[in-house]
Write a protein that holds these residues in place. Sequence first.
Motif, PDB file in Angstrom:
ATOM      1  N   ALA A  99     127.620  -9.944  37.500  1.00 42.17           N
ATOM      2  CA  ALA A  99     127.056  -8.763  36.832  1.00 42.17           C
ATOM      3  C   ALA A  99     125.538  -8.857  36.804  1.00 42.17           C
ATOM      4  N   GLU A 100     124.971  -9.063  37.975  1.00 43.70           N
ATOM      5  CA  GLU A 100     123.529  -9.330  38.086  1.00 43.70           C
ATOM      6  C   GLU A 100     122.674  -8.216  37.494  1.00 43.70           C
ATOM      7  N   GLY A 101     123.104  -6.959  37.623  1.00 41.99           N
ATOM      8  CA  GLY A 101     122.283  -5.855  37.155  1.00 41.99           C
ATOM      9  C   GLY A 101     122.552  -5.417  35.733  1.00 41.99           C
ATOM     10  N   LEU A 102     123.345  -6.185  34.995  1.00 44.30           N
ATOM     11  CA  LEU A 102     123.689  -5.812  33.626  1.00 44.30           C
ATOM     12  C   LEU A 102     122.439  -5.868  32.741  1.00 44.30           C
ATOM     13  N   PRO A 103     122.111  -4.795  32.031  1.00 44.81           N
ATOM     14  CA  PRO A 103     120.867  -4.762  31.238  1.00 44.81           C
ATOM     15  C   PRO A 103     120.782  -5.868  30.183  1.00 44.81           C
ATOM     16  N   GLY A 104     121.894  -6.201  29.563  1.00 44.66           N
ATOM     17  CA  GLY A 104     121.862  -7.190  28.490  1.00 44.66           C
ATOM     18  C   GLY A 104     122.052  -8.615  28.942  1.00 44.66           C
ATOM     19  N   LEU A 105     122.070  -8.840  30.274  1.00 51.78           N
ATOM     20  CA  LEU A 105     122.368 -10.179  30.796  1.00 51.78           C
ATOM     21  C   LEU A 105     121.324 -11.213  30.389  1.00 51.78           C
ATOM     22  N   GLU A 106     120.065 -10.809  30.326  1.00 51.81           N
ATOM     23  CA  GLU A 106     119.004 -11.756  29.937  1.00 51.81           C
ATOM     24  C   GLU A 106     119.202 -12.224  28.501  1.00 51.81           C
ATOM     25  N   THR A 107     119.536 -11.287  27.603  1.00 49.70           N
ATOM     26  CA  THR A 107     119.789 -11.657  26.209  1.00 49.70           C
ATOM     27  C   THR A 107     120.998 -12.587  26.104  1.00 49.70           C
ATOM     28  N   ILE A 108     122.068 -12.250  26.823  1.00 50.64           N
ATOM     29  CA  ILE A 108     123.271 -13.088  26.819  1.00 50.64           C
ATOM     30  C   ILE A 108     122.932 -14.492  27.310  1.00 50.64           C
ATOM     31  N   SER A 109     122.149 -14.579  28.389  1.00 50.14           N
ATOM     32  CA  SER A 109     121.783 -15.885  28.954  1.00 50.14           C
ATOM     33  C   SER A 109     121.002 -16.728  27.956  1.00 50.14           C
ATOM     34  N   LEU A 110     120.009 -16.121  27.322  1.00 54.03           N
ATOM     35  CA  LEU A 110     119.178 -16.860  26.372  1.00 54.03           C
ATOM     36  C   LEU A 110     119.992 -17.359  25.182  1.00 54.03           C
TER      37      LEU A 110
ATOM     38  N   SER B  39     128.739  -9.935  15.444  1.00 54.60           N
ATOM     39  CA  SER B  39     127.433 -10.479  15.069  1.00 54.60           C
ATOM     40  C   SER B  39     126.384 -10.168  16.128  1.00 54.60           C
ATOM     41  N   ALA B  40     126.777 -10.279  17.410  1.00 54.49           N
ATOM     42  CA  ALA B  40     125.841  -9.984  18.498  1.00 54.49           C
ATOM     43  C   ALA B  40     125.422  -8.515  18.481  1.00 54.49           C
ATOM     44  N   ALA B  41     126.383  -7.630  18.200  1.00 55.47           N
ATOM     45  CA  ALA B  41     126.082  -6.200  18.171  1.00 55.47           C
ATOM     46  C   ALA B  41     125.103  -5.861  17.051  1.00 55.47           C
ATOM     47  N   VAL B  42     125.195  -6.584  15.938  1.00 50.98           N
ATOM     48  CA  VAL B  42     124.304  -6.333  14.801  1.00 50.98           C
ATOM     49  C   VAL B  42     122.913  -6.923  15.050  1.00 50.98           C
ATOM     50  N   ILE B  43     122.876  -8.150  15.565  1.00 55.01           N
ATOM     51  CA  ILE B  43     121.593  -8.848  15.740  1.00 55.01           C
ATOM     52  C   ILE B  43     120.818  -8.332  16.949  1.00 55.01           C
ATOM     53  N   PHE B  44     121.537  -8.067  18.042  1.00 57.60           N
ATOM     54  CA  PHE B  44     120.877  -7.626  19.280  1.00 57.60           C
ATOM     55  C   PHE B  44     121.252  -6.164  19.548  1.00 57.60           C
ATOM     56  N   THR B  45     120.463  -5.263  19.029  1.00 53.89           N
ATOM     57  CA  THR B  45     120.788  -3.841  19.117  1.00 53.89           C
ATOM     58  C   THR B  45     120.654  -3.292  20.538  1.00 53.89           C
ATOM     59  N   ASP B  46     120.037  -4.060  21.432  1.00 51.91           N
ATOM     60  CA  ASP B  46     119.911  -3.601  22.820  1.00 51.91           C
ATOM     61  C   ASP B  46     121.190  -3.838  23.621  1.00 51.91           C
ATOM     62  N   LEU B  47     122.128  -4.631  23.083  1.00 51.52           N
ATOM     63  CA  LEU B  47     123.381  -4.899  23.786  1.00 51.52           C
ATOM     64  C   LEU B  47     124.382  -3.775  23.546  1.00 51.52           C
ATOM     65  N   THR B  48     125.125  -3.414  24.585  1.00 48.75           N
ATOM     66  CA  THR B  48     126.257  -2.509  24.399  1.00 48.75           C
ATOM     67  C   THR B  48     127.392  -3.288  23.752  1.00 48.75           C
ATOM     68  N   LEU B  49     128.411  -2.587  23.280  1.00 51.00           N
ATOM     69  CA  LEU B  49     129.553  -3.270  22.665  1.00 51.00           C
ATOM     70  C   LEU B  49     130.245  -4.192  23.659  1.00 51.00           C
ATOM     71  N   ALA B  50     130.351  -3.768  24.909  1.00 53.91           N
ATOM     72  CA  ALA B  50     130.989  -4.603  25.936  1.00 53.91           C
ATOM     73  C   ALA B  50     130.167  -5.862  26.193  1.00 53.91           C
ATOM     74  N   GLU B  51     128.840  -5.724  26.217  1.00 53.56           N
ATOM     75  CA  GLU B  51     127.981  -6.887  26.435  1.00 53.56           C
ATOM     76  C   GLU B  51     128.054  -7.853  25.256  1.00 53.56           C
ATOM     77  N   ALA B  52     128.102  -7.310  24.045  1.00 59.99           N
ATOM     78  CA  ALA B  52     128.253  -8.160  22.860  1.00 59.99           C
ATOM     79  C   ALA B  52     129.581  -8.906  22.908  1.00 59.99           C
ATOM     80  N   ALA B  53     130.626  -8.223  23.396  1.00 59.65           N
ATOM     81  CA  ALA B  53     131.940  -8.855  23.506  1.00 59.65           C
ATOM     82  C   ALA B  53     131.938  -9.954  24.572  1.00 59.65           C
ATOM     83  N   ILE B  54     131.186  -9.752  25.662  1.00 59.30           N
ATOM     84  CA  ILE B  54     131.051 -10.808  26.679  1.00 59.30           C
ATOM     85  C   ILE B  54     130.471 -12.066  26.038  1.00 59.30           C
ATOM     86  N   LEU B  55     129.421 -11.891  25.238  1.00 58.21           N
ATOM     87  CA  LEU B  55     128.798 -13.031  24.563  1.00 58.21           C
ATOM     88  C   LEU B  55     129.791 -13.722  23.639  1.00 58.21           C
TER      89      LEU B  55
END
Length: 432
Positions: free
Chosen positions: A361-372, A110-126
Amino acid sequence: MTSEATSFVIAFAALLFIYSLVSQKISKTVVTAPMIFVAAGILLSPEGLDLVELSAGSSFVLAVAEVALVLTLFADASRIELRSLGQRGGLQNRLLFLGLPLVIFFGAASAAVIFTDLTLAEAAILGAILAPTDAGLGQAIVSNPKVPVRVRQALNIESGLNDGGAIPFFIFFLVLASGEELNQPVGTLLSLALEQIGFGAVVGIALGLLGGWLSGRASRAGWTSELYHRIEFLALAIISWLVADGIGGSGFVAAFLAGMASGAMGRRVEEEEIIFTEAEGSILSLAVFFIFGVVAATRLPAVGFYEVVYAVLSLTAIRMVPVAISLIGAKLQQQTVLFLGWFGPRGLASVVLLLIAIEEAEGLPGLETISLVVITTVLLSVFAHGISANPAGEWYSKIVAALPEDAPELGEMKELPVRPGLNAPEESMTGK
């Protein structure tokens, strides 16, 4: 102590004292302690009265959160024990071994579909961060005698063990996402993730078995006082966490498996240990909810439509569909499946895993989206599950009362200890 930590401690201690004075009265309402501490954190944050300021990445915040999760992981695993998974008629194995991986998968997809800026690994973290449930936010359900034991225990055991079950997934996906950002080979990333999980498992099992054996021998010989039996419980959890962390393993995996291994050795989980979780341990849990409120307040203005959509899906379809799939063949009423699906509140574990992701993972690009997304989901869960616990319990109890005596929901099974809630009235805490 820094001024940041000092202002937090003063504000939290004052709030804890005030809440303690009226806790019995509040426990009879739909208002829960996590609601109050989260709301107070938001109110006192820089976005509110500007009395408390905390950074999500500060070492003080992370230390408080990690200790709270370590004690919860160890206590839950020790309280529930491996033998609980072998109970006939239990629904917990379905929820843990099929439902949990499906929740992570559905959450990631669901994260991968809704948030297209996330990589698959970042979506899996969420997906992994929001998979663990926190029965403390719906304590009125797991301690409600009107809810059948089989249903109560399914939620009780699931909540006690699924945070430990989700952590290896979280570690794996976090290492994968961080390594992808640094362009490291997949083989290296797999090796690093398995190393963290494996070292943590070895340390946790070894110390848990040894500690459980020593505890049992000392207890049977009458060498241990009640006070130091409680301290022993704390020490074994902390030792497991720090030793594993010191050799490059996961301290959380170690703490969880140490609790489980000590229980498997026949280590008795005494009433005073449960009181420990309910008292000292609950103080740390409430501190995490207060921290969460302060941190969440600074991020709320950035929450958008898609974060809210995902949060609602996380608390409904992403949880309910896997639960329904895992319960196929159990012959339960649709209302029971819905009930089990709804009461998967997100709380302590999700907050701590988010703080760890921010730290590691402070420099992870999708970290802000995951946090929100995590902040929005936990915030909704604290209030939605807290408010709905009593009304939903009454609704479901009426459905149960109309069931025939041979209904699957009414099957007999051993009732295990429930983790004392953060808003439980005095009678339920003492067992009177």
